[in-house]
Design a protein around this motif. Structure first.
Motif, mmCIF file in Angstrom:
data_model
loop_
_atom_site.group_PDB
_atom_site.id
_atom_site.type_symbol
_atom_site.label_atom_id
_atom_site.label_comp_id
_atom_site.label_asym_id
_atom_site.label_seq_id
_atom_site.Cartn_x
_atom_site.Cartn_y
_atom_site.Cartn_z
ATOM 1 N N ASP A 143 78.390 59.733 -11.513
ATOM 2 C CA ASP A 143 78.467 59.917 -12.955
ATOM 3 C C ASP A 143 79.830 60.495 -13.326
ATOM 4 O OD1 ASP A 143 75.872 59.072 -13.189
ATOM 5 O OD2 ASP A 143 75.023 61.087 -13.407
ATOM 6 N N LEU A 144 80.192 60.350 -14.594
ATOM 7 C CA LEU A 144 81.370 61.050 -15.077
ATOM 8 C C LEU A 144 81.122 62.553 -14.998
ATOM 9 C CD1 LEU A 144 82.329 58.932 -18.217
ATOM 10 C CD2 LEU A 144 83.483 58.979 -15.996
ATOM 11 N N PRO A 145 82.160 63.331 -14.761
ATOM 12 C CA PRO A 145 81.954 64.776 -14.601
ATOM 13 C C PRO A 145 81.509 65.451 -15.894
ATOM 14 C CG PRO A 145 84.301 64.259 -14.637
ATOM 15 C CD PRO A 145 83.574 62.951 -14.574
ATOM 16 N N GLU A 146 80.622 66.429 -15.744
ATOM 17 C CA GLU A 146 80.263 67.316 -16.845
ATOM 18 C C GLU A 146 81.186 68.530 -16.750
ATOM 19 O OE1 GLU A 146 76.158 68.369 -16.703
ATOM 20 O OE2 GLU A 146 75.510 66.330 -16.199
ATOM 21 N N VAL A 176 86.632 76.913 -15.104
ATOM 22 C CA VAL A 176 86.310 75.530 -15.455
ATOM 23 C C VAL A 176 85.439 74.948 -14.345
ATOM 24 C CG1 VAL A 176 87.231 73.218 -15.870
ATOM 25 C CG2 VAL A 176 88.456 75.235 -16.723
ATOM 26 N N GLN A 177 84.298 74.396 -14.725
ATOM 27 C CA GLN A 177 83.412 73.732 -13.760
ATOM 28 C C GLN A 177 83.365 72.239 -14.059
ATOM 29 O OE1 GLN A 177 79.116 74.937 -12.597
ATOM 30 N NE2 GLN A 177 78.816 73.204 -13.987
ATOM 31 N N ARG A 178 83.551 71.432 -13.019
ATOM 32 C CA ARG A 178 83.388 69.976 -13.113
ATOM 33 C C ARG A 178 82.233 69.588 -12.190
ATOM 34 N NH1 ARG A 178 87.663 66.894 -15.057
ATOM 35 N NH2 ARG A 178 87.277 65.257 -13.501
ATOM 36 N N LYS A 179 81.144 69.130 -12.785
ATOM 37 C CA LYS A 179 79.939 68.782 -12.026
ATOM 38 C C LYS A 179 79.757 67.271 -12.027
ATOM 39 C CE LYS A 179 74.875 69.078 -12.298
ATOM 40 N NZ LYS A 179 73.723 69.631 -13.065
ATOM 41 N N GLN A 180 79.483 66.709 -10.838
ATOM 42 C CA GLN A 180 79.226 65.280 -10.736
ATOM 43 C C GLN A 180 77.996 65.010 -9.878
ATOM 44 O OE1 GLN A 180 83.410 63.832 -9.712
ATOM 45 N NE2 GLN A 180 82.757 62.279 -11.178
ATOM 46 N N ARG A 181 77.182 64.065 -10.348
ATOM 47 C CA ARG A 181 76.045 63.572 -9.570
ATOM 48 C C ARG A 181 76.512 62.328 -8.823
ATOM 49 N NH1 ARG A 181 70.857 62.741 -13.036
ATOM 50 N NH2 ARG A 181 72.131 61.016 -13.800
ATOM 51 N N ARG A 182 76.221 62.262 -7.525
ATOM 52 C CA ARG A 182 76.753 61.177 -6.703
ATOM 53 C C ARG A 182 75.612 60.420 -6.020
ATOM 54 N NH1 ARG A 182 81.610 63.683 -3.327
ATOM 55 N NH2 ARG A 182 79.869 64.316 -2.011
ATOM 56 N N PHE A 183 75.823 59.122 -5.846
ATOM 57 C CA PHE A 183 74.773 58.236 -5.361
ATOM 58 C C PHE A 183 75.305 57.366 -4.223
ATOM 59 C CE2 PHE A 183 74.329 59.166 -9.812
ATOM 60 C CZ PHE A 183 72.981 59.426 -10.008
ATOM 61 N N ILE A 184 74.420 57.024 -3.301
ATOM 62 C CA ILE A 184 74.716 56.055 -2.249
ATOM 63 C C ILE A 184 73.694 54.931 -2.370
ATOM 64 C CG2 ILE A 184 74.644 55.622 0.242
ATOM 65 C CD1 ILE A 184 77.186 56.979 -0.592
ATOM 66 N N LEU A 225 75.270 66.525 -5.052
ATOM 67 C CA LEU A 225 75.803 67.112 -6.279
ATOM 68 C C LEU A 225 77.084 67.842 -5.908
ATOM 69 C CD1 LEU A 225 72.510 68.596 -7.744
ATOM 70 C CD2 LEU A 225 73.910 66.868 -8.866
ATOM 71 N N GLN A 226 78.128 67.629 -6.696
ATOM 72 C CA GLN A 226 79.390 68.288 -6.378
ATOM 73 C C GLN A 226 79.905 69.060 -7.586
ATOM 74 O OE1 GLN A 226 83.321 66.235 -5.150
ATOM 75 N NE2 GLN A 226 82.383 66.951 -3.259
ATOM 76 N N TYR A 227 80.278 70.318 -7.324
ATOM 77 C CA TYR A 227 80.800 71.206 -8.351
ATOM 78 C C TYR A 227 82.209 71.621 -7.939
ATOM 79 C CZ TYR A 227 75.755 71.722 -9.159
ATOM 80 O OH TYR A 227 74.427 71.484 -9.372
ATOM 81 N N SER A 228 83.178 71.386 -8.802
ATOM 82 C CA SER A 228 84.550 71.815 -8.541
ATOM 83 C C SER A 228 84.921 72.883 -9.564
ATOM 84 C CB SER A 228 85.517 70.633 -8.637
ATOM 85 O OG SER A 228 85.226 69.668 -7.642
ATOM 86 N N TYR A 229 85.507 73.980 -9.076
ATOM 87 C CA TYR A 229 85.822 75.122 -9.931
ATOM 88 C C TYR A 229 87.320 75.414 -9.896
ATOM 89 C CZ TYR A 229 80.789 75.903 -9.373
ATOM 90 O OH TYR A 229 79.428 75.752 -9.344
#
Length: 272
Positions: free
Chosen positions: A119-122, A147-155, A162-166
């Motif tokens: 998904d696009l990052p939240e 700043v938090q960038r959250k992404q849901r990832r799929f295979i 789930l990935q969170y970048s701070y």
């Protein structure tokens, strides 16, 4: 103790054990709901809950008017934590990510025959929590916006991680793409390197824990299911300061994490 678990979870875990041990093999049909209810001395509604729990593991499938069948084990995605072969020429080899971040996630998946999507990052901005201040090496009483960038990832269309970048807001104001709810095509590491914030090293830490509520909902797990793996990566810049924190939460049984050192035969690395 097993007896402390709700009855439906006891049934689900017993069936899961039989699948793992090979008593129930791929293609086998599970006992009927009535048979399981009689065996465990419970109602069929309890058995339905148990089978619903088991389906969340991805190991069984219920077919209308046929029953519930054991599925073949899915091949997990292999995450290589120190992969230096990724196509990132603008980033020093020792700093290339591995670990399923950014472009590496897609490349890892494609090399193994999977299709990776996300998904696009939240993007959200808020006060730093104590653990974030510690990760960024900041005093516990310092007021900092994160700043938090959250992404849901799929295979292959299935929830994988789930990935969170701070980042500190101070850094994000110098790297404005971090504040946009869009993908950064070249990835965080390469983008920041272009702006002079070069990752020269990172520290990886792991934790196995029960899923949080939002994780359980995304992965289709119960709070009493297998533990998720939390992978935290703190990245350091050329001045030795932590400037990026990435937390990836992996779905159980969907990922395999590896690290290699020295001369490992190519056939081993390619066999993932």
């Amino acid at each position: 103790m097993a007896d402390a678990l709700p009855k439906y979870l006891q049934i689900a875990k017993d069936l899961q054990r039989q699948i793992e041990e090979g008593t129930l093999k791929a293609g086998d049909r599970l006992p009927t709901e009535s048979e399981l209810a009689a065996r465990w001395k419970v109602s069929t509604s309890t058995v339905k809950d148990a089978l619903s729990e088991l389906r969340k593991s991805g190991r069984v499938q219920t077919r209308p008017r046929e029953g519930t069948f054991v599925l073949p084990r899915r091949r997990p995605l292999t995450i290589t934590l120190n992969d230096r072969e990724l196509d990132m020429p603008q980033v020093p080899a020792e700093s290339r990510m591995g670990g399923g971040e950014g472009r590496a996630f897609r490349q890892e998946a494609e090399r193994q025959g999977f299709q990776a999507t996300w998904d696009l990052p939240e993007v959200t901005v808020g006060p730093a929590e104590p653990w974030q201040l510690e990760a960024f090496g900041l005093p516990p009483d310092q007021r900092v916006q994160i700043v938090q960038r959250k992404q849901r990832r799929f295979i292959d269309g299935e929830p994988n991680s789930l990935q969170y970048s701070y980042f500190t807001l101070e850094l994000a104001l110098k790297a404005p793409l971090l504040l946009n709810g869009e993908d950064i095509e070249q990835g965080h590491v390469a983008y920041l390197a272009e702006l002079g914030f070069v990752q020269v090293g990172y520290l990886d830490e792991f934790d196995a824990r029960p899923p949080h509520r939002d994780e359980a909902e995304f992965f289709g797990l119960s709070r009493d299911s297998l533990a998720v793996i939390e992978h935290s990566r703190t990245a350091y810049d050329q001045d030795g300061k932590p400037f990026r924190l990435t937390v990836t939460v992996y779905r159980p049984r969907s990922n395999k994490i590896r690290f290699y050192a020295g001369k490992v035969p190519p056939s081993v690395l390619e066999g993932s």
